[in-house]
Design an enzyme around this catalytic site. Sequence first.
Site, short mmCIF file in Angstrom:
data_model
loop_
_atom_site.label_atom_id
_atom_site.label_comp_id
_atom_site.label_asym_id
_atom_site.label_seq_id
_atom_site.Cartn_x
_atom_site.Cartn_y
_atom_site.Cartn_z
N TRP A 153 4.61 8.36 28.59
CA TRP A 153 5.55 7.43 27.96
C TRP A 153 5.88 6.23 28.86
O TRP A 153 6.44 5.25 28.38
CB TRP A 153 6.87 8.15 27.62
N ASN A 154 5.58 6.29 30.15
CA ASN A 154 6.09 5.22 31.02
C ASN A 154 5.31 3.91 30.89
O ASN A 154 5.88 2.83 31.08
CB ASN A 154 6.20 5.68 32.49
N PRO A 158 -0.87 10.26 22.21
CA PRO A 158 0.13 9.51 22.99
C PRO A 158 1.37 10.37 23.20
O PRO A 158 1.57 11.37 22.49
CB PRO A 158 0.44 8.32 22.08
N GLU A 212 -9.64 5.29 37.86
CA GLU A 212 -9.65 4.49 36.63
C GLU A 212 -9.75 3.02 37.01
O GLU A 212 -9.30 2.61 38.08
CB GLU A 212 -8.38 4.75 35.84
N GLY A 222 -0.04 11.95 33.85
CA GLY A 222 1.26 12.62 33.68
C GLY A 222 1.57 13.46 34.91
O GLY A 222 1.08 13.17 36.01
N SER A 223 2.33 14.50 34.71
CA SER A 223 2.82 15.27 35.87
C SER A 223 1.72 16.18 36.43
O SER A 223 0.78 16.57 35.72
CB SER A 223 4.01 16.13 35.46
N GLU A 270 9.32 13.50 43.36
CA GLU A 270 9.22 12.17 42.77
C GLU A 270 10.51 11.93 41.97
O GLU A 270 10.80 12.67 41.03
CB GLU A 270 8.00 12.19 41.84
N GLU A 285 -4.63 11.67 36.50
CA GLU A 285 -3.81 10.75 37.29
C GLU A 285 -2.41 11.33 37.27
O GLU A 285 -1.72 11.26 36.27
CB GLU A 285 -3.91 9.34 36.68
N LEU A 286 -2.01 11.95 38.39
CA LEU A 286 -0.83 12.82 38.37
C LEU A 286 0.31 12.25 39.21
O LEU A 286 0.38 11.05 39.44
CB LEU A 286 -1.25 14.23 38.83
N CYS A 339 4.44 6.22 38.63
CA CYS A 339 3.95 7.21 39.59
C CYS A 339 3.56 6.56 40.90
O CYS A 339 3.37 7.27 41.89
CB CYS A 339 2.80 8.01 39.00
C1 SIN Z 1 1.71 5.19 36.20
O1 SIN Z 1 2.86 5.16 36.57
O2 SIN Z 1 1.23 6.23 35.72
C2 SIN Z 1 0.79 4.02 36.30
C3 SIN Z 1 1.36 2.85 36.96
C4 SIN Z 1 0.42 1.69 37.04
O3 SIN Z 1 -0.63 1.62 36.39
O4 SIN Z 1 0.75 0.79 37.79
#
Ligand code: SIN
Length: 507
Positions: free
Chosen positions: A179-180, A204, A486, A256-257, A409, A278-279, A312
Site C-alpha cells: 500500500w505504501n 494489489p 528490480e 512487503g514485510s 522498522e 523486496e522486503l 522500506c
Molecule cells: C518501498 O518502500 O517499498 C519502495 C520505496 C522506493 O521505491 O523508493
Amino acid sequence: MSAPSPAVSSATPPASRLAGGLADRLADPGLFIERAFIGGAWVGAENGATLSVDDPATGAAIGTVPACGTAETEAAIAAAEAAWPAWRARPAAERADLLERWYALMMENAADLARLMTAEQGKPLAEAMGEITYGAGFIRWFAGEARRIDGLLLPAPTADRRILVQKEPVGVCAIITPWNFPNAMITRKVAPALAAGCTVVIKPSELTPYSALALVALAERAGIPHGVINIVTGLAPAIGAALTASPVVRKLSFTGSTAVGALLMRESAATIKRLSLELGGNAPFIVFDDADLDAAIAGVMASKFRNAGQTCVCANRIFVQAGIHDRFVERLAAAVRGLTIGNGFTPGVAIGPLISPAAVQKVGGHIADALALGAENVTGRNDDVDPQRFVSPVVLTGATAAMRVAREETFGPVAPVFRFDDEDEAVAAANDTPFGLAAYYYTGSLSRGFRVGEKLAFGMVGLNTGSVSLEVAPFGGIKQSGLGREGGPTGIDEYLALKTMHVGLTA
Ligand code: SIN
C-alpha cells in the site's frame, strides 16, 4: 480451470456510482473503478462479496472493491495462461510500443492517478504526483529494455557444434504489491514482466486498490491485449494461496514485510517458483564530522519523511558523529518543526496520515519505548490532528541500541539520533541488523566514501545522497531484505529464463 460466473461483467469499467465521491474529483471519472479485471472483463466477485476502501485521513469510506478469492484468482491465472502464447510471440518492438503508449497515457492522466492515490493512501498530492512520474518511468525504461533482450553465441569445443543461449519469458507471473507505493511498486514489476513477454496476475493491497485498477484501465486503453494483465482485488490469504499453489504461475514478485515474504517463499516451494522479494529494511543514515551539513540535513529530510516515513528504504537510524552532533540535531529539529501535517489534499502539507490506526499505534509504541529508555523529544510539536490517524514528526536524541527504534522498522515520521565517536563504531552499529536494504552516509572524504561504502552490508548505499530510488538503477536488498533486483539494466532478467541450444552440424 474454468472462469467463474462473475456477479457483474462488462467490457469497459463502469463509472462510479458515488455522486459527490472520489469520481467527481477526477477529470476522467472512468478511472475510479470498483471491479476486478479478469481476461478483459471488469468483474465482481463470484459471490458478490465486496470490501470497503477507506480514506486514511478521515476513516470515511471511499468505495468498495470485489472481495475476490480462490475462484477468481484461478480464473485470472487461466486468463493469463491463455494470453501468454500470443503475447510472447509478438516481436519485442511491438510489446515495447504498447508499453510506451501505456506510459504516455499514465503521464496524460497523472493528475487523476495522483488524486486516487492521495485519497486511498494519504500521501500529500505533490508526493503522489512524484510517485506517478517515478512509476511511469519504469514503463518507459522497460519499453527500452524489451528492445535489447539479447542472447549469446558461445565458443564450442569442436568445429561441428554451435552453442546458442536465448532468453525466454518465464511465463505467468504473480505480482503482489504493498500500500505504501500503490503505483510504482506495480509498474516496477509489471513493466519488466510484459517487456520480457510474460503475462501477469496482480494482487494489489486491499487498502489501495484504486491506483492499481486505474493503471490497468490505462493499460487496456493503450491496447495491451486482454488476459495479459489481470487484477484480483481482495484479501491476501486466499488470493496469495491460490497464486502460490498454482503450477501455472512460474514466478512471484512481492514487495512487503519480511514475515510475509518468508511465508510466500514457503508456499512457493512446492512448485519451485522463481521469486523476487523486496522486503523490510532498517536503513542507517550516518553523518560524519566532515560532512556538508546542509546536504546532510536535506538528505535526511528527504529520506526520513518521504511518505511520512512509510518506505522500506527510509532512514530508520540516524548516526551522527560527536563533533557535528549538536549542530546537526539543532538544524534537524528546526526543519522538522517546519513540516506541515494534515490531509494530503491540503496545499503545503508535507506529512499526511499513516495508513491505519494500527500503524499509528505501532509508531506511538516505538516513541514511548524510546522515551522510557531515556531518549529526548527535541521537536516539541503539539499538532491539532486526529491522534488515531496522524503521528506528528519527531526527532529523538539519545537513542541507543536497546530501543525498538534501533531494532525494528518504525515505518513512521520518527527520527532517532544515535551519537558515535569513530568510523568503525558507526559501521559496526549500522551493520548490526538482520536487514540489508539501503544505507546512507555523508562525508567530505573521498577515501572514507569508498572505504565505508565497501563495508556497509546493504544492497544499496547512498553516499552524500538521501535517495536511491530510480528506474535506471538496480533496487533490492541482501540478508532478510530480500532476493533479486528490480529496475535498472538487470531488472528484466528476473522475468527471463535462459535456454541453451546445442547444435550439432551433422546435417
Ligand atoms: C518501498 O518502500 O517499498 C519502495 C520505496 C522506493 O521505491 O523508493
